[in-house]
Design an enzyme around this catalytic site. Sequence first.
Site, PDB file in Angstrom:
ATOM      1  N   LYS A   1      -2.026  -1.624  -3.813  1.00 13.20           N
ATOM      2  CA  LYS A   1      -2.746  -0.379  -3.811  1.00 13.20           C
ATOM      3  C   LYS A   1      -2.066   0.818  -3.908  1.00 13.20           C
ATOM      4  CE  LYS A   1      -6.129   2.030  -0.738  1.00 13.20           C
ATOM      5  NZ  LYS A   1      -6.634   1.837   0.507  1.00 13.20           N
ATOM      6  N   LYS A  34       1.062  -1.338  -0.050  1.00 15.61           N
ATOM      7  CA  LYS A  34       0.015  -0.069   0.075  1.00 15.61           C
ATOM      8  C   LYS A  34       0.961   1.214  -0.090  1.00 15.61           C
ATOM      9  CE  LYS A  34      -3.753   2.271   2.363  1.00 15.61           C
ATOM     10  NZ  LYS A  34      -4.736   2.733   3.591  1.00 15.61           N
TER      11      LYS A  34
END
Length: 323
Positions: free
Chosen positions: A247, A194
Amino acid sequence: MLRRPRRNRKSPVIRNLIEETQLSVQHLIFPVFIIEGDNQREEVASMPGIYRYSIDLLLEEIAACQELGIHTFAPFPALTDDKKDTLAQEGHNPEGLFPTAIRRIKETFPDVCLMTDIAMDPYSSDGHDGLVHDGEILNDATLEILGKMALVQAEAGADILGPSDMMDGRVGYLRELLDEHGYANVSIMAYTAKYASAFYGPFRDALDSAPKLGDKKTYQMNPANAREALMEAELDYDEGADILMVKPALPYLDIVQSLKECFPVPIAAYQVSGEYAMIKAAAANGWLNGRKTMQESLMSIRRAGADIILTYFAKEYAQELKS
Ligand code: PBG
């Protein structure tokens, strides 16, 4: 010319015959936003077509999505400031908005799969994913809070927990805690790679969850780094993650591809709020064809290796397939 690649593109049938990548709604997860109240529906200003729903209307939305073949949802609670504090205590209140919503959804639609988010930010007055002390985000103290959230969500009926906080050691910590409390069947989809991304802006508008001070760079990854994602993935894999996630998605397709090559678990990619907003804004201006850009971006994420895609386009994509 012996090789004429255009021969394989000469008709729609041949083009379909040799198509390498398929994307259907079964691969999609639809993130949805929940608010308090009854009969409430508010559009997120920076995400046209995406709404915050009170639980009653969210149930109707889920029913409509199921008709379209979407069966997995990633709900996020949007709380008012009076429900937020430095310890994110509302995050483990069993009677809070979020666990209540999980219970109501699972009671109404037992077959729906719910992936629920584990991080402090929706409940934190500091707007951080972890516990803030003297301007620092404490790792190990945060784990205990995440653990309490995880047990409440598991008890409420969550199928998959999605730790999105990026604290070190959280997957192993949560796995052990879940197992100890009889939740061996609750899965973990780790937000593995992330990145500290500017593409989360509209999501933070949706939840009013932007950090009050500083940024998230001491826990989310530097967009310049690719090899570090392999280390994060190795840790999450070893700590028992069932699914690894990257992500944002489109700016990080190289990461999706390398995790797919290196790890024998399903790989998910999260096409985040800013990716959605970008396409919607350009389409609203008539600068891009919104429908085709949506389809191409989703297909690209899948081609790079995503087994699963979390996307705010899930419903629209499903509607396109039906029409
Ligand atoms: C936070 C969280 C974020 C998103 C999902 N979980 C935002 C952040 O890290 O600030 C972003 C999703 C999106 O932009 O669509 N735990």
